[in-house]
Design a protein around this motif. Structure first.
Motif, PDB file in Angstrom:
ATOM      1  N   LEU A  44       0.860  -1.187   0.000  1.00 51.66           N
ATOM      2  CA  LEU A  44       0.000   0.000   0.000  1.00 51.66           C
ATOM      3  C   LEU A  44       0.894   1.234   0.000  1.00 51.66           C
ATOM      4  O   LEU A  44       1.789   1.355   0.844  1.00 51.66           O
ATOM      5  N   ILE A  45       0.665   2.136  -0.942  1.00 53.75           N
ATOM      6  CA  ILE A  45       1.399   3.396  -1.006  1.00 53.75           C
ATOM      7  C   ILE A  45       0.438   4.531  -0.668  1.00 53.75           C
ATOM      8  O   ILE A  45      -0.614   4.667  -1.304  1.00 53.75           O
ATOM      9  N   VAL A  46       0.780   5.327   0.317  1.00 55.64           N
ATOM     10  CA  VAL A  46      -0.042   6.458   0.750  1.00 55.64           C
ATOM     11  C   VAL A  46       0.606   7.754   0.276  1.00 55.64           C
ATOM     12  O   VAL A  46       1.786   7.994   0.549  1.00 55.64           O
ATOM     13  N   GLY A  47      -0.141   8.572  -0.457  1.00 59.59           N
ATOM     14  CA  GLY A  47       0.334   9.898  -0.836  1.00 59.59           C
ATOM     15  C   GLY A  47       0.106  10.863   0.312  1.00 59.59           C
ATOM     16  O   GLY A  47      -1.030  11.149   0.677  1.00 59.59           O
ATOM     17  N   ALA A  48       1.194  11.368   0.898  1.00 58.27           N
ATOM     18  CA  ALA A  48       1.106  12.152   2.136  1.00 58.27           C
ATOM     19  C   ALA A  48       1.312  13.636   1.881  1.00 58.27           C
ATOM     20  O   ALA A  48       2.253  14.031   1.189  1.00 58.27           O
ATOM     21  N   PHE A  49       0.444  14.436   2.456  1.00 57.78           N
ATOM     22  CA  PHE A  49       0.587  15.894   2.446  1.00 57.78           C
ATOM     23  C   PHE A  49       0.129  16.423   3.803  1.00 57.78           C
ATOM     24  O   PHE A  49      -0.934  17.026   3.935  1.00 57.78           O
ATOM     25  N   PRO A  50       0.920  16.190   4.854  1.00 56.02           N
ATOM     26  CA  PRO A  50       0.484  16.561   6.209  1.00 56.02           C
ATOM     27  C   PRO A  50       0.312  18.053   6.398  1.00 56.02           C
ATOM     28  O   PRO A  50      -0.365  18.488   7.330  1.00 56.02           O
ATOM     29  N   GLU A  51       0.907  18.870   5.507  1.00 54.19           N
ATOM     30  CA  GLU A  51       0.791  20.320   5.642  1.00 54.19           C
ATOM     31  C   GLU A  51      -0.649  20.805   5.523  1.00 54.19           C
ATOM     32  O   GLU A  51      -0.982  21.911   5.953  1.00 54.19           O
ATOM     33  N   ARG A  52      -1.525  19.991   4.935  1.00 54.80           N
ATOM     34  CA  ARG A  52      -2.918  20.403   4.747  1.00 54.80           C
ATOM     35  C   ARG A  52      -3.704  20.409   6.050  1.00 54.80           C
ATOM     36  O   ARG A  52      -4.777  21.008   6.138  1.00 54.80           O
ATOM     37  N   ALA A  53      -3.193  19.713   7.064  1.00 56.93           N
ATOM     38  CA  ALA A  53      -3.963  19.506   8.294  1.00 56.93           C
ATOM     39  C   ALA A  53      -3.875  20.711   9.222  1.00 56.93           C
ATOM     40  O   ALA A  53      -2.829  21.336   9.365  1.00 56.93           O
ATOM     41  N   SER A  54      -4.986  20.980   9.875  1.00 56.05           N
ATOM     42  CA  SER A  54      -5.012  22.023  10.902  1.00 56.05           C
ATOM     43  C   SER A  54      -4.244  21.546  12.138  1.00 56.05           C
ATOM     44  O   SER A  54      -3.878  20.372  12.251  1.00 56.05           O
ATOM     45  N   ARG A  55      -4.047  22.457  13.071  1.00 53.39           N
ATOM     46  CA  ARG A  55      -3.330  22.096  14.289  1.00 53.39           C
ATOM     47  C   ARG A  55      -4.086  21.016  15.071  1.00 53.39           C
ATOM     48  O   ARG A  55      -3.481  20.071  15.590  1.00 53.39           O
ATOM     49  N   LEU A  56      -5.425  21.127  15.126  1.00 51.39           N
ATOM     50  CA  LEU A  56      -6.211  20.132  15.855  1.00 51.39           C
ATOM     51  C   LEU A  56      -6.115  18.761  15.192  1.00 51.39           C
ATOM     52  O   LEU A  56      -6.023  17.734  15.865  1.00 51.39           O
ATOM     53  N   ARG A  57      -6.139  18.760  13.859  1.00 53.03           N
ATOM     54  CA  ARG A  57      -6.026  17.475  13.180  1.00 53.03           C
ATOM     55  C   ARG A  57      -4.635  16.866  13.391  1.00 53.03           C
ATOM     56  O   ARG A  57      -4.499  15.653  13.530  1.00 53.03           O
ATOM     57  N   GLN A  58      -3.604  17.709  13.439  1.00 53.76           N
ATOM     58  CA  GLN A  58      -2.254  17.211  13.705  1.00 53.76           C
ATOM     59  C   GLN A  58      -2.183  16.564  15.087  1.00 53.76           C
ATOM     60  O   GLN A  58      -1.540  15.520  15.275  1.00 53.76           O
ATOM     61  N   ILE A  59      -2.874  17.179  16.054  1.00 51.59           N
ATOM     62  CA  ILE A  59      -2.911  16.599  17.405  1.00 51.59           C
ATOM     63  C   ILE A  59      -3.610  15.245  17.376  1.00 51.59           C
ATOM     64  O   ILE A  59      -3.160  14.272  18.006  1.00 51.59           O
TER      65      ILE A  59
ATOM     66  N   LEU B 299       0.943  -7.401   5.397  1.00 51.15           N
ATOM     67  CA  LEU B 299       1.309  -6.619   4.224  1.00 51.15           C
ATOM     68  C   LEU B 299       1.978  -5.317   4.653  1.00 51.15           C
ATOM     69  O   LEU B 299       1.854  -4.889   5.798  1.00 51.15           O
ATOM     70  N   THR B 300       2.672  -4.688   3.722  1.00 51.38           N
ATOM     71  CA  THR B 300       3.497  -3.521   4.053  1.00 51.38           C
ATOM     72  C   THR B 300       2.863  -2.225   3.568  1.00 51.38           C
ATOM     73  O   THR B 300       2.103  -2.207   2.593  1.00 51.38           O
ATOM     74  N   ILE B 301       3.220  -1.156   4.257  1.00 53.51           N
ATOM     75  CA  ILE B 301       2.674   0.168   3.978  1.00 53.51           C
ATOM     76  C   ILE B 301       3.835   1.148   3.870  1.00 53.51           C
ATOM     77  O   ILE B 301       4.761   1.129   4.684  1.00 53.51           O
ATOM     78  N   SER B 302       3.781   1.993   2.853  1.00 54.81           N
ATOM     79  CA  SER B 302       4.805   3.018   2.679  1.00 54.81           C
ATOM     80  C   SER B 302       4.139   4.340   2.352  1.00 54.81           C
ATOM     81  O   SER B 302       3.023   4.372   1.816  1.00 54.81           O
ATOM     82  N   GLU B 303       4.829   5.419   2.675  1.00 49.22           N
ATOM     83  CA  GLU B 303       4.290   6.759   2.486  1.00 49.22           C
ATOM     84  C   GLU B 303       5.236   7.548   1.590  1.00 49.22           C
ATOM     85  O   GLU B 303       6.454   7.476   1.742  1.00 49.22           O
ATOM     86  N   VAL B 304       4.682   8.279   0.616  1.00 46.96           N
ATOM     87  CA  VAL B 304       5.496   9.138  -0.239  1.00 46.96           C
ATOM     88  C   VAL B 304       4.918  10.549  -0.194  1.00 46.96           C
ATOM     89  O   VAL B 304       3.698  10.728  -0.165  1.00 46.96           O
ATOM     90  N   PRO B 305       5.765  11.563  -0.173  1.00 50.68           N
ATOM     91  CA  PRO B 305       5.244  12.939  -0.142  1.00 50.68           C
ATOM     92  C   PRO B 305       4.663  13.339  -1.493  1.00 50.68           C
ATOM     93  O   PRO B 305       5.222  13.021  -2.549  1.00 50.68           O
TER      94      PRO B 305
END
Length: 596
Positions: free
Chosen positions: A477-492, A547-553
């Motif tokens: 599983l490949i996850v496309g990650a963009f954590p910058e989109r999250a608000s501070r509450l979602r980051q928490i 199964l394995t999981i990887s994240e790509v920006p």
């Protein structure tokens, strides 16, 4: 263009495409059978004139029997294709590297373009697909305005990094360790803006500028260096003349900052910027309207943009980087990451192959991954956005698209069907995860080897699909990650769930994912049907299955229309937090000795 074309053909042949090329140049002893070089007899208004090109093109078509003719423009020799019946019988893809800019600096270019333009437009009219190298250049290109409907944007790509060269002896630089080493590479011609660089650096203490390249302005630029160098100092700006690839790599490896001061849109992309990023060098470029050059640096986060021909602005930018080694390191590292993420030749080749598949689908060109990947898009009342999403997918060559229309009360379904997508409209409400699971089951029944899930609201960028595909072999599983989109509450919230579930992922809720067939089997199970959301529960099931999981920006857009179906009210947020927390606790016993 030459560096890119060589890398592209190498990548195409590695991908199983029997690519051949006819180019300008003198034949060399080691040339492969698929490469034909046609000697240039003379230059006419900066254009190479190769009198044997028509015959060479005709013979190459006869010998290789191609299914597609890929023309790289601007190139006056490519116009011979209009006169050959063998060429006209083929579908054409035009790679638009640059407009012939009606120069305010060289009147001869403006006059010559009046003769060239009718033939240029005839090629564009004949082409079935046109590839531009950046969105800003496409938008500003006057010759392409009438052909926007058959245009796609595919950034240029660069091949694998060269081996590190040993430090030369003696060093090409004269300054000491505290001197900022600036490098610029290019033909010494009117649109490159070397005059601006020379005026900004000549005689400035603590700065050294090397310019590699040859051209008609060499004598004029040398006189400019002398005029701006104080009589009591040695020149800190030098013209190196032409350099070979090994020497160029040494210069790029040893410089501190790469500079490109072009002043006309003839500088459409700046391929040399990718070479500088390959060596993790920060860049300073002209902020040239309508050019892809500043777009490349901005997208990469790799440096500074300065108004064209603004000598004080260039001096200020150079001074800023001179005083901040940490900033140079940061931007150099960002550029190197962006090269892999946005500007690799592999991603470029895949997107070019998708264009081939559009003009000649019977050949199967380009796309082992297009045949076995289904794009799944759950949608509920997304009429305002889904049309554009599907249009971008089609332009990029993605024809296998499934839209799960989840009880929409607007025109989502009809818009999706009109755009060519397959539409499933379940009788009962399914929710975002139910829609995704329905799409995954549909893909399994259809024999697809992988599924890519995307949002219908346009947040997920079609041009990032190759980023997922490049990482396809790294995990199930490949996850496309963009954590910058999250608000501070979602980051928490994410931090809380990471601790509970034991995942080392930065973006837990991203729906931009690539699932291989093994993962699809797990997520199509009855147990997976019990999930309410597609994020952590699905990840836990996949991990439990071994199964394995990887994240790509990746980059993502902000939602323009509508609201999130999960986070559309405080009640929905509370429900999500409670359900996901209980799910994490219920799966607490799942052992994990590795990082995913």
């Amino acid at each position: 263009m030459e560096v890119f074309l060589a890398d592209l053909i190498k990548a195409q042949r590695a991908a199983g495409i029997d690519a051949a090329a006819v180019v300008h140049g003198s034949p060399e002893p080691g040339d492969p059978p698929w490469l034909v070089r046609v000697p240039v007899q003379f230059q006419l208004v900066y254009a190479p004139m190769a009198l044997g090109f028509r015959t060479a093109l005709k013979n190459a078509i006869g010998r290789h029997q191609p299914e597609i003719l890929h023309l790289h423009m601007p190139n006056n020799s490519a116009l011979w294709a209009l006169t050959l019946s063998e060429a006209r019988a083929l579908p054409w893809v035009v790679h638009w590297h640059s407009d012939v800019v009606v120069s305010q600096i060289r009147i001869a270019v403006a006059l010559a373009y009046r003769l060239y333009r009718p033939f240029e437009q005839a090629v564009l009219r004949r082409a079935e697909r046109i590839i531009a190298t950046s969105t800003p250049y496409l938008e500003a290109s006057e010759p392409l305005q009438n052909w926007q409907s058959k245009c796609a944007v595919i950034p240029l790509g660069l091949g694998a990094a060269p081996l590190n060269s040993p430090a030369p002896t003696p060093t090409p630089w004269n300054g000491g360790n505290n001197t900022l080493r600036l490098l610029s590479i290019g033909r010494l011609t009117y649109y490159k803006g070397f005059e601006t660089l020379i005026q900004a650096t000549a005689g400035v203490s603590g700065v050294e500028l090397l310019i590699a390249g040859e051209g008609e302005l060499q004598s004029k630029l040398q006189m400019l260096i002398q005029a701006h160098t104080p009589p009591d100092r040695s020149a800190n700006v030098r013209l190196l003349g032409n350099v070979d690839d090994a020497e160029k790599n040494v210069l790029l490896q040893s410089c501190d900052v790469f500079c490109l001061a072009s002043r006309e849109r003839t500088e459409a992309f700046g391929m040399v910027l990718l070479e500088a990023m390959q060596h993790a060098k920060p860049c300073i470029v002209s902020d040239l309207p309508g050019s892809g050059m500043p777009w490349v640096v901005s997208k990469a986060g790799a440096g500074l943009r300065v108004p064209p021909e603004d000598v004080p602005g260039w001096q200020a930018a150079i001074e800023q980087l001179k005083n901040s080694p940490a900033l140079r390191t940061k931007w150099g590292h960002a550029g190197r990451q962006a090269l892999d993420r946005y500007f690799s030749i592999v991603a470029c080749e895949q997107q070019v192959s998708a264009q081939y598949a559009l003009v000649a689908p019977e050949t199967g060109h380009g796309s082992p991954h297009k045949k076995d990947v289904l794009i799944v898009i759950p949608a509920r009342n997304e009429a305002a956005a889904i049309g554009a999403v599907l249009q971008h997918l089609k332009a990029a060559g993605w024809n296998d698209v499934l839209v799960i229309n989840d009880q929409s009360t607007d025109d989502t379904a009809s818009i999706a069907r009109a755009a060519g997508a397959t539409v499933l409209s379940p009788v009962l409400p399914m929710g975002a995860w139910g829609g995704m699971q329905a799409g995954i089951r549909h893909a399994l029944r259809g024999g697809y080897q992988a599924v890519i899930t995307m949002d219908a609201d346009g947040q997920h960028e079609v041009q990032e699909i190759p980023t997922l595909l490049q990482a396809r072999g790294q995990a199930d599983l490949i996850v496309g990650a963009f954590p910058e989109r999250a608000s501070r509450l979602r980051q928490i919230a994410w931090r809380w769930f990471r601790q509970l579930a034991g995942f080392d992922l930065r973006d837990l809720t991203s729906g931009f994912r690539l699932y291989n067939r093994e993962v699809m089997g797990v997520l199509a199970s009855r147990e997976a049907t019990l999930l309410d959301y597609q994020d952590l529960g699905a990840l836990l099931l996949i991990r439990r299955a071994g199964l394995t999981i990887s994240e790509v920006p990746v980059s993502m857009n902000l939602r323009i229309e509508g609201k999130s179906r999960i986070f559309n009210s405080w009640f929905s947020v509370a429900k999500y937090m409670a359900a996901t927390t209980l799910l994490c606790l219920a799966k607490w016993e799942v052992p994990t000795g590795r990082r995913h």
